[in-house]
Design an enzyme around this catalytic site. Structure first.
Site, short mmCIF file in Angstrom:
data_model
loop_
_atom_site.label_atom_id
_atom_site.label_comp_id
_atom_site.label_asym_id
_atom_site.label_seq_id
_atom_site.Cartn_x
_atom_site.Cartn_y
_atom_site.Cartn_z
N GLU A 70 -5.47 -8.72 -16.47
CA GLU A 70 -4.92 -9.90 -15.79
C GLU A 70 -5.80 -11.09 -16.15
O GLU A 70 -6.61 -11.00 -17.08
CB GLU A 70 -4.88 -9.68 -14.28
CG GLU A 70 -6.25 -9.40 -13.67
CD GLU A 70 -6.22 -9.28 -12.15
OE1 GLU A 70 -5.19 -9.56 -11.54
OE2 GLU A 70 -7.27 -8.92 -11.60
N ARG A 116 -1.47 -6.32 2.46
CA ARG A 116 -2.50 -6.13 1.42
C ARG A 116 -3.90 -6.28 2.01
O ARG A 116 -4.83 -5.55 1.64
CB ARG A 116 -2.27 -7.15 0.28
CG ARG A 116 -3.25 -6.97 -0.87
CD ARG A 116 -2.91 -7.86 -2.05
NE ARG A 116 -3.13 -9.27 -1.78
CZ ARG A 116 -2.85 -10.25 -2.62
NH1 ARG A 116 -2.34 -9.98 -3.81
NH2 ARG A 116 -3.07 -11.51 -2.31
N LYS A 145 -8.93 -6.83 -2.53
CA LYS A 145 -9.26 -8.26 -2.69
C LYS A 145 -10.54 -8.51 -1.89
O LYS A 145 -10.53 -8.94 -0.74
CB LYS A 145 -8.08 -9.09 -2.18
CG LYS A 145 -7.93 -10.40 -2.91
CD LYS A 145 -6.58 -11.00 -2.71
CE LYS A 145 -6.57 -12.50 -2.91
NZ LYS A 145 -7.02 -12.96 -4.21
N1 PMP Z 1 -5.51 -11.55 -9.78
C1 PMP Z 1 -6.61 -11.98 -9.16
C2 PMP Z 1 -7.93 -11.48 -9.63
C3 PMP Z 1 -6.52 -12.86 -8.08
O1 PMP Z 1 -7.62 -13.28 -7.45
C4 PMP Z 1 -5.25 -13.32 -7.67
C5 PMP Z 1 -5.12 -14.26 -6.51
N2 PMP Z 1 -5.63 -15.52 -6.81
C6 PMP Z 1 -4.11 -12.88 -8.37
C7 PMP Z 1 -4.29 -11.97 -9.41
C8 PMP Z 1 -2.73 -13.30 -7.97
O2 PMP Z 1 -2.39 -12.73 -6.73
P1 PMP Z 1 -1.44 -13.44 -5.69
O3 PMP Z 1 -0.12 -13.60 -6.35
O4 PMP Z 1 -1.38 -12.52 -4.53
O5 PMP Z 1 -2.06 -14.75 -5.35
#
Ligand code: PMP
Length: 288
Positions: free
Chosen positions: A182, A50, A149
């Site tokens: 989300e 990622r 990200k």
């Molecule tokens: N959405 C956002 C905006 C995030 O920053 C994160 C990570 N903290 C997630 C979802 C969850 O992703 P992950 O399971 O890869 O930590």
């Protein structure tokens, strides 16, 4: 604490980057949050994939191979004697001038911090979270893909502040169409009639590593799961709701905007998912 900075492990107090770094000046950079469980880095390859996709999307050319970054992460964990914890991997565009242009940033910078994390107080994992929907919307994919990200988290930070002003620890963020995207740092799932649903990245969700793990866990549990467009109405009428993230792990939601969600207590599918999650995190790791 030792921090990895551009090829060296240095004391945290000496881990400094330039005020001309475009990561700082413009949020021009990318990051990953990665978890260590029992001496293993959880789903390291998936995080690094990622990370590479984020870099590619921003045309940020990284001079390090995946193996080199992986090695640097493991070295940082070892140097800090961590058995359980959290890793923050960051690459910035590097030092430039005061203009926007990345063309004047000759080399990206990399740093890795390995530390402890506790995102939510432990009682919320048992009783569930009461969350709110906030006015700040998730980034429109046409402006900046939510799959990247990046170091630009300002609208998520605004959303977090809005949640805190309502006395909540986390917030549902809608996209510009008013669909559930989300949370500020977590993905969202609902259970309806024995099926699991979560919004797609087209609706503004980050492709979370724990979100992916939930798809695997659902298969193990024989619980049907699919990406689906969701509105607040779907959460109001859900039997269960929970959030996932590297920092948050898997945490139940029992209230949204003051309304009870489901039975008002963490539901049976959440409990099963959590149980398998606890097993998976001890198995799916890279030893360091
Ligand atoms: N959405 C956002 C905006 C995030 O920053 C994160 C990570 N903290 C997630 C979802 C969850 O992703 P992950 O399971 O890869 O930590």
């Amino acid at each position: 604490m030792k921090v990895y900075l551009d090829g060296q492990l240095v004391e945290a107090a000496d881990a400094k980057i330039s005020v001309f770094d475009h990561g700082l000046l413009y949020g021009d950079g990318i990051f990953e949050g990665i978890r260590i469980y029992d001496g293993n880095v959880f789903r390291l390859e998936e995080h690094l994939e990622r990370f590479e996709y984020s870099a590619k999307a921003l045309l940020l050319k990284m001079p390090w191979s995946r193996a080199e970054i992986s090695q640097a992460i493991c070295d940082t964990c070892r140097a800090n004697g961590l058995n359980d914890g959290y890793i923050r991997l960051v690459v910035t565009r590097g030092k430039g001038d005061l203009g926007l242009s990345p063309a004047l940033c000759p080399a990206p910078s990399i740093f890795i911090i390995a530390d402890k994390i506790a995102l939510y107080p432990p009682e919320h994992y048992v009783k569930g979270l009461a969350i709110v929907t906030v006015p700040t919307r998730r980034m429109n994919p046409a402006a900046l893909s939510p799959a990247i990200k990046s170091l630009n988290y300002l609208n998520n930070i605004m959303a977090k502040i809005e949640a805190q002003q309502c006395g909540a620890l986390e917030a549902i963020m809608l996209n510009d169409q008013g669909m559930v995207a989300e949370c500020t740092g977590d993905n969202v799932f609902i259970v309806h009639k024995g099926k699991l649903y979560t919004p797609s990245s087209q609706q503004g969700a980050l492709k979370g590593i724990i979100r992916d793990a939930i798809f695997d866990i659902a298969k193990t549990l024989n619980v049907p799961i699919e990406e689906h467009d969701l509105t607040r109405y779907d959460i109001w009428n859900a039997d269960e709701c929970f959030l996932t993230g590297t920092g948050a792990e898997v945490i139940p939601v029992v209230k949204l905007d003051g309304r009870q969600v489901g039975s008002g207590t963490p539901g049976p599918i959440f409990q099963q998912v959590l149980e398998v999650f606890r097993e998976v995190v001890r198995k799916d790791g890279t030893k360091f």
